[in-house]
Write a protein that holds these residues in place. Structure first.
Motif, PDB file in Angstrom:
ATOM      1  N   TYR A  19      66.809  32.091  52.816  1.00 39.97           N
ATOM      2  CA  TYR A  19      67.790  32.680  53.732  1.00 39.97           C
ATOM      3  C   TYR A  19      68.148  34.099  53.300  1.00 39.97           C
ATOM      4  CZ  TYR A  19      68.426  27.840  55.328  1.00 39.97           C
ATOM      5  OH  TYR A  19      68.239  26.579  55.809  1.00 39.97           O
ATOM      6  N   PHE A  23      68.073  37.363  55.654  1.00 36.17           N
ATOM      7  CA  PHE A  23      69.233  38.218  55.881  1.00 36.17           C
ATOM      8  C   PHE A  23      68.994  39.618  55.320  1.00 36.17           C
ATOM      9  CE2 PHE A  23      71.796  34.050  55.566  1.00 36.17           C
ATOM     10  CZ  PHE A  23      71.556  33.770  56.906  1.00 36.17           C
ATOM     11  N   ALA A 100      72.220  30.446  59.476  1.00 38.31           N
ATOM     12  CA  ALA A 100      73.600  30.945  59.503  1.00 38.31           C
ATOM     13  C   ALA A 100      74.595  29.789  59.518  1.00 38.31           C
ATOM     14  CB  ALA A 100      73.800  31.842  60.719  1.00 38.31           C
ATOM     15  N   ASP A 101      74.274  28.739  60.270  1.00 40.98           N
ATOM     16  CA  ASP A 101      75.144  27.561  60.322  1.00 40.98           C
ATOM     17  C   ASP A 101      75.290  26.934  58.941  1.00 40.98           C
ATOM     18  OD1 ASP A 101      75.693  27.709  63.006  1.00 40.98           O
ATOM     19  OD2 ASP A 101      74.085  26.343  63.603  1.00 40.98           O
ATOM     20  N   MET A 104      77.300  29.257  56.430  1.00 40.55           N
ATOM     21  CA  MET A 104      78.722  29.359  56.759  1.00 40.55           C
ATOM     22  C   MET A 104      79.430  28.006  56.772  1.00 40.55           C
ATOM     23  SD  MET A 104      79.099  32.518  56.818  1.00 40.55           S
ATOM     24  CE  MET A 104      80.832  32.506  57.276  1.00 40.55           C
TER      25      MET A 104
END
Length: 281
Positions: A19, A23, A100-101, A104
């Motif tokens: 990830y 990003f 992203a889920d 976060m």
């Protein structure tokens, strides 16, 4: 619907590194603009030269950033004659929001659905008299080749036995059936009695009116109330509107199943989405 404190698990190192790479690649405004321009292109793909013009950068700068996006799998680059054509990797459309889920911590959250439902669309239980119209709408979906692996329209009599009795709905606009949603059992075993596979179809003439949103809201709230604890949906990565609609209704992307089956002789991927109702402690 009963709610419980969500269970949270630690993010493993391998996923975190992956990830971070994604990003990090997007930590550049030009790349974000390039990805957005390709993703929203009506044709679904752009030549590097045309992409550079639209974003307002040189072709060499564009090529550099496109390579970076391609390295992590956000875009695909194909040679067509002497031109390089850039298109969005369909898996990115689900993988990136999923990442992203997870990061976060919202994977444990269970939103129901948007509440801004259209006032001119109503939903009700599907009746036997609706099945012919339901079949017609299903036929439209089959024709798109981006809704189902089915290639033949089923007989009306087959539809009658296809779905769970208490989980089939239609949407109406101006007194006409313009969409339907239904849930099928995934197994005859008693332990899977609360697990269902969902379908949502909207007539071509009624798309963009919030029909799908209304149907999913009815489907999810009724499923929660009637004892279903897991809803599963499978869609093609190319059907981004469907994926976004399901995410808004509390579904999460579980996996992208690569080359899962053939449609018209072509191997296709599918996105597996799932919604879990919070269970009683």
């Amino acid at each position: 619907m009963t709610t419980t404190e969500p269970t949270r698990t630690a993010l493993d190192v391998e996923s975190a590194e992956k990830y971070a790479e994604w990003f990090g690649t997007l930590a550049d405004a030009t790349r974000v603009r390039l990805l957005h321009t390709v993703a929203t292109s009506p044709a679904g793909a752009l030549r590097v030269g045309d992409l550079a013009v639209q974003v307002g950068i040189s072709q060499s700068t564009c090529s550099h950033h496109v390579r970076k996006l391609a390295e992590v799998g956000f875009v695909m680059v194909d040679k067509v004659g002497t031109s390089s054509v850039v298109s969005v990797n369909p898996s990115c459309c689900t993988g990136l929001p999923h990442a992203a889920d997870v990061v976060m911590g919202t994977m444990a959250e269970l939103p129901c659905c948007p509440t801004d439902l259209p006032a001119d669309v109503t939903t009700r239980a599907m009746l036997k008299k609706d099945l012919r119209k339901v079949r017609d709408i299903y036929a439209e979906g089959i024709t798109t080749r981006n809704a189902t692996f089915e290639t033949e329209v089923p007989a009306v009599s087959d539809l009658e036995d296809k779905w769970l009795n208490d989980h089939r709905w239609v949407a109406e606009f101006d007194g006409t059936v313009v969409g339907w949603a239904a849930i099928a059992s995934v197994s005859s075993r008693a332990c899977y009695a609360g697990v269902g596979e969902t379908s949502v179809y909207v007539a071509e003439s009624a798309r963009g009116r919030g029909v799908g949103k209304s149907l999913l809201h009815r489907q999810v709230t009724e499923a929660d109330a009637r004892g279903l604890w897991t809803l599963q949906a499978s869609t093609f990565p190319e059907n981004r509107a469907s994926i976004a609609l399901h995410h808004a209704a509390g579904f999460q992307t579980i996996a992208v199943r690569s080359r899962i089956a053939q449609l018209d002789g072509v191997w296709r991927d599918t996105v597996l989405l799932e919604r879990r109702r919070a269970l009683d402690p």
